[in-house]
Design an enzyme around this catalytic site. Structure first.
Site, mmCIF file in Angstrom:
data_model
loop_
_atom_site.group_PDB
_atom_site.id
_atom_site.type_symbol
_atom_site.label_atom_id
_atom_site.label_comp_id
_atom_site.label_asym_id
_atom_site.label_seq_id
_atom_site.Cartn_x
_atom_site.Cartn_y
_atom_site.Cartn_z
ATOM 1 N N HIS A 66 -31.166 -17.619 10.747
ATOM 2 C CA HIS A 66 -30.768 -16.309 11.300
ATOM 3 C C HIS A 66 -30.314 -16.446 12.738
ATOM 4 O O HIS A 66 -29.560 -15.621 13.250
ATOM 5 C CB HIS A 66 -31.964 -15.328 11.295
ATOM 6 C CG HIS A 66 -32.677 -15.260 9.989
ATOM 7 N ND1 HIS A 66 -32.047 -14.879 8.831
ATOM 8 C CD2 HIS A 66 -33.959 -15.537 9.646
ATOM 9 C CE1 HIS A 66 -32.930 -14.906 7.845
ATOM 10 N NE2 HIS A 66 -34.080 -15.305 8.316
ATOM 11 N N HIS A 91 -34.191 -16.645 21.491
ATOM 12 C CA HIS A 91 -33.140 -16.841 20.487
ATOM 13 C C HIS A 91 -31.937 -16.007 20.885
ATOM 14 O O HIS A 91 -32.008 -15.217 21.828
ATOM 15 C CB HIS A 91 -33.648 -16.422 19.086
ATOM 16 C CG HIS A 91 -33.996 -14.989 19.039
ATOM 17 N ND1 HIS A 91 -35.266 -14.501 19.308
ATOM 18 C CD2 HIS A 91 -33.228 -13.894 18.819
ATOM 19 C CE1 HIS A 91 -35.261 -13.183 19.235
ATOM 20 N NE2 HIS A 91 -34.040 -12.801 18.947
ATOM 21 N N HIS A 93 -28.125 -13.790 19.707
ATOM 22 C CA HIS A 93 -27.297 -13.061 18.745
ATOM 23 C C HIS A 93 -25.865 -13.156 19.272
ATOM 24 O O HIS A 93 -25.644 -13.013 20.482
ATOM 25 C CB HIS A 93 -27.724 -11.594 18.658
ATOM 26 C CG HIS A 93 -29.173 -11.413 18.277
ATOM 27 N ND1 HIS A 93 -29.593 -11.285 16.975
ATOM 28 C CD2 HIS A 93 -30.301 -11.378 19.045
ATOM 29 C CE1 HIS A 93 -30.916 -11.152 16.953
ATOM 30 N NE2 HIS A 93 -31.373 -11.214 18.192
ATOM 31 N N GLU A 104 -26.394 -7.133 20.530
ATOM 32 C CA GLU A 104 -27.082 -6.110 19.718
ATOM 33 C C GLU A 104 -27.094 -4.781 20.461
ATOM 34 O O GLU A 104 -26.649 -3.765 19.951
ATOM 35 C CB GLU A 104 -28.501 -6.579 19.377
ATOM 36 C CG GLU A 104 -28.481 -7.837 18.497
ATOM 37 C CD GLU A 104 -29.662 -7.947 17.581
ATOM 38 O OE1 GLU A 104 -30.802 -7.984 18.087
ATOM 39 O OE2 GLU A 104 -29.464 -7.970 16.350
ATOM 40 N N HIS A 117 -32.504 -13.073 23.685
ATOM 41 C CA HIS A 117 -33.794 -12.383 23.620
ATOM 42 C C HIS A 117 -34.916 -13.360 23.922
ATOM 43 O O HIS A 117 -34.982 -14.438 23.306
ATOM 44 C CB HIS A 117 -34.003 -11.778 22.218
ATOM 45 C CG HIS A 117 -33.123 -10.603 21.981
ATOM 46 N ND1 HIS A 117 -32.765 -10.180 20.716
ATOM 47 C CD2 HIS A 117 -32.503 -9.766 22.847
ATOM 48 C CE1 HIS A 117 -31.984 -9.123 20.806
ATOM 49 N NE2 HIS A 117 -31.802 -8.844 22.095
ATOM 50 N N THR A 198 -35.280 -6.462 15.720
ATOM 51 C CA THR A 198 -33.945 -6.146 15.192
ATOM 52 C C THR A 198 -33.653 -6.938 13.918
ATOM 53 O O THR A 198 -32.533 -6.917 13.413
ATOM 54 C CB THR A 198 -32.846 -6.459 16.225
ATOM 55 O OG1 THR A 198 -32.811 -7.890 16.407
ATOM 56 C CG2 THR A 198 -33.106 -5.766 17.546
HETATM 57 N N1 LIG Z 1 -34.277 -9.651 17.895
HETATM 58 S S1 LIG Z 1 -35.851 -9.840 17.837
HETATM 59 O O1 LIG Z 1 -36.315 -10.245 19.156
HETATM 60 O O2 LIG Z 1 -36.435 -8.611 17.325
HETATM 61 C C1 LIG Z 1 -36.237 -11.158 16.745
HETATM 62 C C2 LIG Z 1 -35.270 -11.792 16.006
HETATM 63 F F1 LIG Z 1 -33.969 -11.418 16.069
HETATM 64 C C3 LIG Z 1 -35.581 -12.866 15.193
HETATM 65 F F2 LIG Z 1 -34.595 -13.459 14.469
HETATM 66 C C4 LIG Z 1 -36.876 -13.314 15.084
HETATM 67 S S2 LIG Z 1 -37.222 -14.674 14.048
HETATM 68 O O3 LIG Z 1 -38.598 -15.010 14.099
HETATM 69 O O4 LIG Z 1 -36.339 -15.730 14.491
HETATM 70 C C5 LIG Z 1 -36.748 -14.285 12.405
HETATM 71 C C6 LIG Z 1 -37.497 -13.145 11.832
HETATM 72 O O5 LIG Z 1 -38.538 -12.623 12.544
HETATM 73 C C7 LIG Z 1 -37.879 -12.677 15.800
HETATM 74 N N2 LIG Z 1 -39.171 -13.161 15.623
HETATM 75 C C8 LIG Z 1 -40.339 -12.879 16.385
HETATM 76 C C9 LIG Z 1 -40.832 -11.448 16.214
HETATM 77 C C10 LIG Z 1 -41.900 -11.502 15.142
HETATM 78 C C11 LIG Z 1 -42.376 -12.908 15.174
HETATM 79 C C12 LIG Z 1 -43.517 -13.493 14.632
HETATM 80 C C13 LIG Z 1 -43.711 -14.874 14.779
HETATM 81 C C14 LIG Z 1 -42.779 -15.633 15.460
HETATM 82 C C15 LIG Z 1 -41.628 -15.049 16.006
HETATM 83 C C16 LIG Z 1 -41.503 -13.685 15.889
HETATM 84 C C17 LIG Z 1 -37.536 -11.605 16.646
HETATM 85 F F3 LIG Z 1 -38.473 -11.003 17.393
HETATM 86 ZN ZN LIG Z 2 -33.235 -10.970 18.893
#
Ligand SMILES: NS(=O)(=O)c1c(F)c(F)c(S(=O)(=O)CCO)c(N[C@H]2CCc3ccccc32)c1F
Ligand SMILES: [Zn+2]
Length: 263
Positions: A66, A91, A93, A104, A117, A198
């Site tokens: 992703h 990470h 976008h 976003e 982010h 998101t």
């Molecule tokens: N745009 S965003 O900041 O809302 C956001 C993301 F866009 C995203 F892709 C991820 S992820 O972990 O890579 C994939 C699915 O959670 C997270 N993951 C975070 C949030 C929840 C979680 C739990 C354990 C490890 C990482 C995360 C995320 F907070």
């Molecule tokens: Zn994000």
């Protein structure tokens, strides 16, 4: 959890079928529209602690299909928020070579090239980001808008390793660097609102801080980002470029967006 993507049969219009919160309230991202802004003099400058990591330390750079994400040590943390929030990961976008806009959050309808982010969790109350992720006061994410301009040496510090995480589920160790270099100069000017992840599971658990001033990356750095990584795994025959990984603007309902600056 169930497979989800940004387009096609598992795209964002279908996320709610397996992730009910995605159809819920307080969703992110939203358009940061001047009509919804309210100046809040109590919004103090964001302070970051232990962001200046040593290159002797290693971080995990990964491609989860992703986004590309970089793990962060929990001693990195924020002050100036209602609780101490410790870093978990960062990470990105972004758009695609043909449709370069991929942020976003948007500002008065303007979509930026990309968005960084930095995900933090409430370490006053929760042991780690996974436990904090579905709690209403669990997460604080810093949003940094990105536009094409001057070369960004900090950004280059992990872009140069992208070829090691071309495919889904690839992970490598990379030398750490000063993460403060990825943030804008002014940490006293930002938008603040209550929102969500998101991506699925879209938990309404994020205190959003989107900095007013974008950072820049060069055209070459942008092209490297949107041509180096794939959402498909190495084994798959047809490689699927990873780009356009942004959720569209959500209804801001009657949410007020606080701002730390006077227009
Ligand atoms: N745009 S965003 O900041 O809302 C956001 C993301 F866009 C995203 F892709 C991820 S992820 O972990 O890579 C994939 C699915 O959670 C997270 N993951 C975070 C949030 C929840 C979680 C739990 C354990 C490890 C990482 C995360 C995320 F907070
Ligand atoms: Zn994000």
């Amino acid at each position: 959890g169930h497979k989800w993507t940004y387009t096609g049969p598992d795209g964002e219009e279908h996320w709610h079928e397996h992730y009910p919160f995605c159809h819920g309230t307080f969703q992110s991202p939203i358009d940061l529209n001047s009509e919804l802004l309210r100046y809040d003099p109590t919004l103090v400058p964001i302070e970051v602690w232990n962001y200046n990591l040593s290159s002797y330390e290693q971080l995990t750079l990964g491609n989860n299909g992703h986004s590309v994400q970089l793990s962060l040590p929990r001693r990195m943390h924020l002050s100036g928020l209602p609780h101490r929030y410790s870093a978990a990961q960062l990470h990105l976008h972004w758009g695609s070579p043909t449709m370069p806009a991929g942020s976003e959050h948007t500002v008065n309808g303007k979509q930026f090239t990309a968005e960084l982010h930095v995900v933090h969790f409430n370490s006053d109350r929760y042991p780690n980001v996974s436990v904090a992720a579905d709690k209403s006061d669990g997460l604080a994410v810093l949003g940094i808008l990105i536009e094409v301009g001057d070369y960004n040496p900090s950004f280059g510090q992990f872009l140069k390793y992208l070829d090691g995480v071309k495919y889904k589920d690839q992970r490598i160790q990379v030398p750490a660097f000063d993460i403060r270099g990825l943030l804008p100069a002014r940490m006293d000017e930002y938008y603040r609102y209550d929102g969500s992840l998101t991506t699925p599971p879209c938990y309404p658990s994020v205190l959003w801080t989107v900095f007013r001033n974008p950072i820049t990356i060069s055209e070459e750095q942008f092209l490297a980002l949107c041509t180096s990584v794939f959402s498909s795994s190495q084994q798959e025959s047809a490689p699927v470029p990873l780009n356009g990984n942004y959720r569209k603007s959500q209804d801001s309902e009657d949410r007020i967006i606080l701002v730390s600056f006077r227009e």
